[in-house]
Design an enzyme around this catalytic site. Structure first.
Site, mmCIF file in Angstrom:
data_model
loop_
_atom_site.group_PDB
_atom_site.id
_atom_site.type_symbol
_atom_site.label_atom_id
_atom_site.label_comp_id
_atom_site.label_asym_id
_atom_site.label_seq_id
_atom_site.Cartn_x
_atom_site.Cartn_y
_atom_site.Cartn_z
ATOM 1 N N ASP A 1 53.343 65.272 56.620
ATOM 2 C CA ASP A 1 53.766 63.932 57.038
ATOM 3 C C ASP A 1 54.761 63.286 56.066
ATOM 4 O O ASP A 1 55.265 62.199 56.343
ATOM 5 C CB ASP A 1 52.540 63.020 57.219
ATOM 6 C CG ASP A 1 51.716 63.426 58.426
ATOM 7 O OD1 ASP A 1 52.211 64.182 59.278
ATOM 8 O OD2 ASP A 1 50.550 62.983 58.510
ATOM 9 N N LYS B 1 46.610 54.671 59.083
ATOM 10 C CA LYS B 1 46.561 54.977 60.519
ATOM 11 C C LYS B 1 45.604 56.133 60.783
ATOM 12 O O LYS B 1 44.750 56.058 61.673
ATOM 13 C CB LYS B 1 47.966 55.351 61.020
ATOM 14 C CG LYS B 1 47.982 56.028 62.378
ATOM 15 C CD LYS B 1 49.387 56.337 62.861
ATOM 16 C CE LYS B 1 49.975 57.641 62.402
ATOM 17 N NZ LYS B 1 49.504 58.848 63.113
ATOM 18 N N ASN B 2 45.768 57.220 60.041
ATOM 19 C CA ASN B 2 45.006 58.432 60.368
ATOM 20 C C ASN B 2 43.551 58.380 59.917
ATOM 21 O O ASN B 2 42.785 59.314 60.161
ATOM 22 C CB ASN B 2 45.717 59.674 59.816
ATOM 23 C CG ASN B 2 46.999 59.948 60.597
ATOM 24 O OD1 ASN B 2 47.215 59.370 61.672
ATOM 25 N ND2 ASN B 2 47.850 60.803 60.059
ATOM 26 N N ARG C 1 54.533 53.264 65.858
ATOM 27 C CA ARG C 1 53.238 53.945 65.970
ATOM 28 C C ARG C 1 52.562 54.036 64.601
ATOM 29 O O ARG C 1 51.337 54.137 64.546
ATOM 30 C CB ARG C 1 53.421 55.354 66.533
ATOM 31 C CG ARG C 1 53.994 55.365 67.922
ATOM 32 C CD ARG C 1 53.989 56.755 68.469
ATOM 33 N NE ARG C 1 52.675 57.342 68.324
ATOM 34 C CZ ARG C 1 52.390 58.611 68.571
ATOM 35 N NH1 ARG C 1 53.339 59.419 69.004
ATOM 36 N NH2 ARG C 1 51.180 59.072 68.416
ATOM 37 N N CYS D 1 54.155 68.248 72.598
ATOM 38 C CA CYS D 1 54.384 67.286 71.537
ATOM 39 C C CYS D 1 55.667 67.666 70.815
ATOM 40 O O CYS D 1 55.996 68.844 70.718
ATOM 41 C CB CYS D 1 53.193 67.337 70.596
ATOM 42 S SG CYS D 1 53.436 66.623 69.003
ATOM 43 N N ARG E 1 50.522 72.267 69.251
ATOM 44 C CA ARG E 1 49.318 71.499 68.903
ATOM 45 C C ARG E 1 48.154 71.660 69.881
ATOM 46 O O ARG E 1 47.727 70.695 70.541
ATOM 47 C CB ARG E 1 49.665 70.027 68.715
ATOM 48 C CG ARG E 1 50.700 69.820 67.632
ATOM 49 C CD ARG E 1 51.017 68.382 67.391
ATOM 50 N NE ARG E 1 50.012 67.679 66.614
ATOM 51 C CZ ARG E 1 50.105 66.397 66.311
ATOM 52 N NH1 ARG E 1 51.114 65.690 66.737
ATOM 53 N NH2 ARG E 1 49.166 65.826 65.583
HETATM 54 N N1 EPU Z 1 45.869 73.578 65.522
HETATM 55 C C1 EPU Z 1 45.476 74.611 66.355
HETATM 56 N N2 EPU Z 1 44.313 74.466 67.083
HETATM 57 C C2 EPU Z 1 43.559 73.342 67.017
HETATM 58 C C3 EPU Z 1 43.965 72.286 66.182
HETATM 59 C C4 EPU Z 1 45.137 72.441 65.436
HETATM 60 O O1 EPU Z 1 46.138 75.646 66.423
HETATM 61 O O2 EPU Z 1 42.537 73.280 67.717
HETATM 62 C C5 EPU Z 1 47.080 73.737 64.682
HETATM 63 C C6 EPU Z 1 48.159 72.718 64.985
HETATM 64 O O3 EPU Z 1 48.951 73.110 66.081
HETATM 65 C C7 EPU Z 1 48.923 72.663 63.668
HETATM 66 C C8 EPU Z 1 47.821 72.888 62.639
HETATM 67 O O4 EPU Z 1 46.730 73.451 63.342
HETATM 68 O O5 EPU Z 1 49.853 73.716 63.597
HETATM 69 C C9 EPU Z 1 47.339 71.647 61.921
HETATM 70 O O6 EPU Z 1 47.134 70.612 62.838
HETATM 71 P P1 EPU Z 1 45.997 69.532 62.685
HETATM 72 O O7 EPU Z 1 44.980 69.755 63.744
HETATM 73 O O8 EPU Z 1 45.522 69.465 61.270
HETATM 74 O O9 EPU Z 1 46.796 68.197 63.030
HETATM 75 P P2 EPU Z 1 46.181 66.970 63.774
HETATM 76 O O10 EPU Z 1 44.780 66.818 63.398
HETATM 77 O O11 EPU Z 1 46.553 67.015 65.205
HETATM 78 C C10 EPU Z 1 46.620 65.226 61.871
HETATM 79 C C11 EPU Z 1 47.403 63.961 61.736
HETATM 80 C C12 EPU Z 1 48.883 64.298 61.762
HETATM 81 C C13 EPU Z 1 49.171 65.238 60.596
HETATM 82 C C14 EPU Z 1 48.290 66.484 60.691
HETATM 83 C C15 EPU Z 1 48.428 67.421 59.518
HETATM 84 C C16 EPU Z 1 45.932 62.343 62.758
HETATM 85 C C17 EPU Z 1 45.666 61.400 63.863
HETATM 86 N N3 EPU Z 1 47.058 63.060 62.828
HETATM 87 O O12 EPU Z 1 47.020 65.793 63.124
HETATM 88 O O13 EPU Z 1 49.575 63.072 61.561
HETATM 89 O O14 EPU Z 1 50.523 65.625 60.613
HETATM 90 O O15 EPU Z 1 46.910 66.103 60.789
HETATM 91 O O16 EPU Z 1 48.117 66.790 58.338
HETATM 92 O O17 EPU Z 1 45.162 62.425 61.813
HETATM 93 C C18 EPU Z 1 51.437 61.631 61.652
HETATM 94 O O18 EPU Z 1 50.705 60.740 61.174
HETATM 95 O O19 EPU Z 1 52.688 61.517 61.746
HETATM 96 C C19 EPU Z 1 50.824 62.879 62.118
HETATM 97 C C20 EPU Z 1 51.436 63.712 62.950
#
Ligand code: EPU
Length: 423
Positions: A306, A22-23, A398, A117, A122
């Site tokens: 995850d 998915k990701n 999802r 969320c 996030r």
């Molecule tokens: N964060 C910030 N600022 C930003 C971006 C992120 O503070 O601009 C923080 C977030 O709040 C969090 C941390 O950084 O505390 C890490 O978040 P990240 O941005 O890495 O998460 P994401 O990119 O939104 C992806 C996956 C998630 C997975 C996380 C961590 C996708 C579509 N989603 O989310 O997947 O948990 O990386 O590995 O790639 C899932 O599949 O169940 C899922 C939630």
């Protein structure tokens, strides 16, 4: 609302195939906006989140052809909108991944801010900071990110924190920028590397993806091409954990053991016997009760957030006490209360959960709160004595393709109750 009903205490046993990730599929579909030539992508999982991003691209007049065999053709040659509306973005945060590609190819994007969320605040500040460093003019107006740039300019960007979609968004933005972009403190997740491989297959010049420094040399346009999405390492880990919790034996095909070393090591600590080949993993519990494990989640290659909820379910029935610390998201323990309702003994202290294993969980009506929390409740239901009913199961659709079918194939007793059926 649909529910899942599980009759527990049947050890999983058998073989299944793992679906595409998915990701990886989500950013790859978003990245297809960067090209004006047709692209064929295979191993796309049938998931609600994929349907959401396909609808989003469809609203922009991207031509999309899907077949039942997990193949998709995308043609973003004639785009007529740069707008990602709130109605879609609020159902899936990953929709923000269209920001980088739209801005890079068309110099303009209007994407709703994702909002709150279940697992944490996030924010997307790192995504925006990176694009601003590349010369974008970004305003937040009426709940929307409004971004403009004549042509993005390559820049050196140091991410304040490691973010997966943040790294992906900036990497996509940099593909058609003028000059070189270097991303320091980039996320090293395999899905970031898969996205880079996809973009390189269309002619992009990206090196270092999978390490913490990624270099992108901007080009004028991307071509078409074909790509096969990597296997889902979290789906893989979830079925392995489900086998550990039911003391069963499993073989997973179409997967890659190298993507989940930290998870395999933890599963071995529970007492699982694991064997691997290039594209398969087998696990055998020999009928034994798992041992509790200590886990601290962190960005790749450390233990993935995850997989945290699923391992909490394992600890709930394990021998001994296991301590799990969640360092990636601030509020990712929503499953704990539901597991407690099934008899788990878990104490929460800030971002740490201390779980003393009990040898019996009992079935109960429980509520899914997010994708991985739902997976942990399915695992607990498979191990519990009696019947478990999981409500709000749309969360699981999802991210897990055909979950009842796959679990049934492995000998589980699980079925779905349609929305308005009375029990
Ligand atoms: N964060 C910030 N600022 C930003 C971006 C992120 O503070 O601009 C923080 C977030 O709040 C969090 C941390 O950084 O505390 C890490 O978040 P990240 O941005 O890495 O998460 P994401 O990119 O939104 C992806 C996956 C998630 C997975 C996380 C961590 C996708 C579509 N989603 O989310 O997947 O948990 O990386 O590995 O790639 C899932 O599949 O169940 C899922 C939630």
């Amino acid at each position: 609302m649909e529910k899942l009903i599980i009759q527990g205490q049947n050890p999983l046993n058998g073989e299944i195939k793992i679906s595409g990730a998915k990701n990886a599929a989500l950013p790859i579909l978003a990245a297809s906006l960067l090209s004006n030539a047709p692209i064929q992508i295979s191993n796309i999982p049938h998931l609600q989140d994929v349907t959401t991003i396909v609808s989003l691209l469809g609203q922009m007049s991207v031509r999309i052809t899907l077949d039942e065999r997990s193949n998709i053709e995308v043609d973003a040659g004639r785009l007529d909108s740069f707008h990602a509306p709130y109605e879609l973005v609020r159902t899936m945060r990953a929709s923000v991944l269209v920001l980088g590609p739209l801005l890079s190819r068309f110099g303009e994007a209007e994407v709703s801010l994702p909002g709150g969320c279940a697992i944490g605040t996030r924010p997307v500040d790192q995504h925006l900071k990176g694009m601003q460093a590349m010369g974008a003019d970004i305003r937040i107006e009426n709940g929307y990110i409004r971004a403009k740039a004549k042509r993005l300019q390559g820049a050196t960007i140091v991410m304040d924190i490691v973010t997966v979609t943040g790294t992906e968004n900036i990497m996509m933005a940099a593909v058609l920028a003028k000059g070189q972009t270097i991303i320091h403190n980039a996320a090293r997740e395999p899905e970031v590397e898969d996205l880079a491989n996809f973009l390189n297959a269309l002619g992009a010049k990206i090196s270092g993806a999978g390490t913490s420094t990624i270099t992108i040399d901007g080009i004028d346009e991307l071509g078409g091409g074909r790509y096969h999405v990597m296997p889902d390492r979290i789906e893989t880990g979830t079925y392995l954990a489900a086998t550990v919790i039911t003391r069963g034996k499993i073989k997973l095909k179409n997967t890659r053991p190298d993507l989940l070393e930290s998870v395999l090591l933890k599963l071995e600590e529970t007492g699982a016997l694991i064997d691997t080949g290039t594209d398969w993993i087998s696990l055998d519990m020999k009928g034994n009760r798992p041992r509790a494990v200590n886990i601290s989640t962190a960005p790749y290659p450390a233990f993935p957030t995850d997989m945290q909820a699923q391992m909490m379910a394992v600890n709930a029935v394990a021998e001994g006490t296991g301590v799990i610390t969640e360092t990636v998201f601030e509020n990712r323990f929503m499953h704990v209360q539901e597991l407690q309702r099934m008899g788990a003994s878990i104490a929460l202290k800030g971002n740490t959960a201390i779980c003393s294993g009990t040898d019996k969980l009992h079935g109960a009506p429980v509520m899914a709160t997010d994708l991985r929390a739902s997976a942990s409740l399915v695992l607990a239901g498979l191990a519990a004595q009696g019947e478990t009913t999981i409500d709000r199961i749309y969360h699981i659709d999802r991210g897990y393709e055909c979950i009842e079918e796959k679990l049934t194939q492995l000998g589980a007793r699980i079925h779905r109750l349609p929305s308005d059926t009375k029990e």
